[in-house]
Scaffold this motif. Structure first.
Motif, PDB file in Angstrom:
ATOM      1  N   LEU A  88      -9.093  -0.970  -0.117  1.00 29.06           N
ATOM      2  CA  LEU A  88      -8.958  -1.611   1.194  1.00 29.06           C
ATOM      3  C   LEU A  88     -10.091  -2.596   1.457  1.00 29.06           C
ATOM      4  CD1 LEU A  88      -7.750   1.339   3.458  1.00 29.06           C
ATOM      5  CD2 LEU A  88      -6.392  -0.499   2.438  1.00 29.06           C
ATOM      6  N   LYS A 118      -8.278   3.274   6.595  1.00 30.52           N
ATOM      7  CA  LYS A 118      -7.717   4.272   5.674  1.00 30.52           C
ATOM      8  C   LYS A 118      -7.262   5.509   6.430  1.00 30.52           C
ATOM      9  CE  LYS A 118      -9.736   4.954   1.743  1.00 30.52           C
ATOM     10  NZ  LYS A 118     -10.646   5.380   0.648  1.00 30.52           N
ATOM     11  N   ASP A 119      -8.086   5.997   7.355  1.00 32.64           N
ATOM     12  CA  ASP A 119      -7.703   7.169   8.158  1.00 32.64           C
ATOM     13  C   ASP A 119      -6.406   6.908   8.904  1.00 32.64           C
ATOM     14  OD1 ASP A 119      -9.927   8.587   7.306  1.00 32.64           O
ATOM     15  OD2 ASP A 119     -11.082   8.201   9.142  1.00 32.64           O
ATOM     16  N   LEU A 130      -4.527   4.151  -1.295  1.00 33.29           N
ATOM     17  CA  LEU A 130      -5.540   4.611  -0.348  1.00 33.29           C
ATOM     18  C   LEU A 130      -6.593   5.470  -1.036  1.00 33.29           C
ATOM     19  CD1 LEU A 130      -3.333   5.511   2.749  1.00 33.29           C
ATOM     20  CD2 LEU A 130      -4.686   3.435   2.372  1.00 33.29           C
ATOM     21  N   GLU A 131      -6.201   6.128  -2.110  1.00 27.36           N
ATOM     22  CA  GLU A 131      -7.132   6.980  -2.849  1.00 27.36           C
ATOM     23  C   GLU A 131      -7.985   6.188  -3.841  1.00 27.36           C
ATOM     24  OE1 GLU A 131      -4.442   9.908  -4.388  1.00 27.36           O
ATOM     25  OE2 GLU A 131      -3.967  10.641  -2.374  1.00 27.36           O
ATOM     26  N   ILE A 172       0.818  -1.215   0.000  1.00 32.59           N
ATOM     27  CA  ILE A 172       0.000   0.000   0.000  1.00 32.59           C
ATOM     28  C   ILE A 172       0.848   1.260   0.000  1.00 32.59           C
ATOM     29  CG2 ILE A 172      -1.726   1.320   1.311  1.00 32.59           C
ATOM     30  CD1 ILE A 172      -2.748  -1.303   2.418  1.00 32.59           C
ATOM     31  N   TYR A 210      -3.342   6.706   6.418  1.00 35.19           N
ATOM     32  CA  TYR A 210      -2.933   8.037   5.939  1.00 35.19           C
ATOM     33  C   TYR A 210      -1.983   8.702   6.955  1.00 35.19           C
ATOM     34  CZ  TYR A 210      -5.647   8.961   1.704  1.00 35.19           C
ATOM     35  OH  TYR A 210      -6.142   8.970   0.417  1.00 35.19           O
ATOM     36  N   THR A 270       0.107   5.778  -0.780  1.00 34.38           N
ATOM     37  CA  THR A 270      -0.993   6.737  -0.712  1.00 34.38           C
ATOM     38  C   THR A 270      -1.886   6.670  -1.952  1.00 34.38           C
ATOM     39  OG1 THR A 270       0.490   8.462  -1.527  1.00 34.38           O
ATOM     40  CG2 THR A 270       0.157   8.345   0.854  1.00 34.38           C
ATOM     41  N   ALA A 293     -13.241  -0.061   6.535  1.00 35.15           N
ATOM     42  CA  ALA A 293     -12.197   0.340   5.589  1.00 35.15           C
ATOM     43  C   ALA A 293     -11.864   1.823   5.756  1.00 35.15           C
ATOM     44  CB  ALA A 293     -12.633   0.042   4.162  1.00 35.15           C
TER      45      ALA A 293
END
Length: 89
Positions: A67, A82-83, A61-62, A56, A86, A58, A78
């Motif tokens: 996820l 994700k939070d 993650l976008e 993974i 980041y 960034t 998810a």
């Protein structure tokens, strides 16, 4: 046993691994996050609760649904993962 093994690569590398556990609203996450020079600066994230992992960065993650698919999570869980990711990647 007379055949030679054909390796695509066989490297040893020093890595850094962070072990972190946190509780979301519905699910506990026990993660091992490995930093390495492989994978173009991305991290190897292992969820030790589900025995799932993903490489993974960034950009991942976008990506919508990344996820959810990689870790078999619902949208709410998810989003919590994700939070957190980041913050650390």
């Amino acid at each position: 046993m007379g055949e030679e093994r054909f390796y695509l690569y066989d490297d040893v590398e020093d890595t850094k691994t962070r072990f972190v556990s946190f509780m979301g609203e519905e699910e506990r996450f026990d993660l091992a996050i490995t930093t390495t020079t492989r994978h173009y600066g991305k991290h190897l994230v292992l969820d030790m609760q589900s025995n799932r992992f993903a490489i993974i960065g960034t950009d991942d993650l976008e990506e919508p649904g990344y996820l959810e698919k990689a870790f078999q999570l619902n949208t709410k869980n998810a989003a919590e993962l994700k939070d957190f990711l980041y913050e650390v990647i």
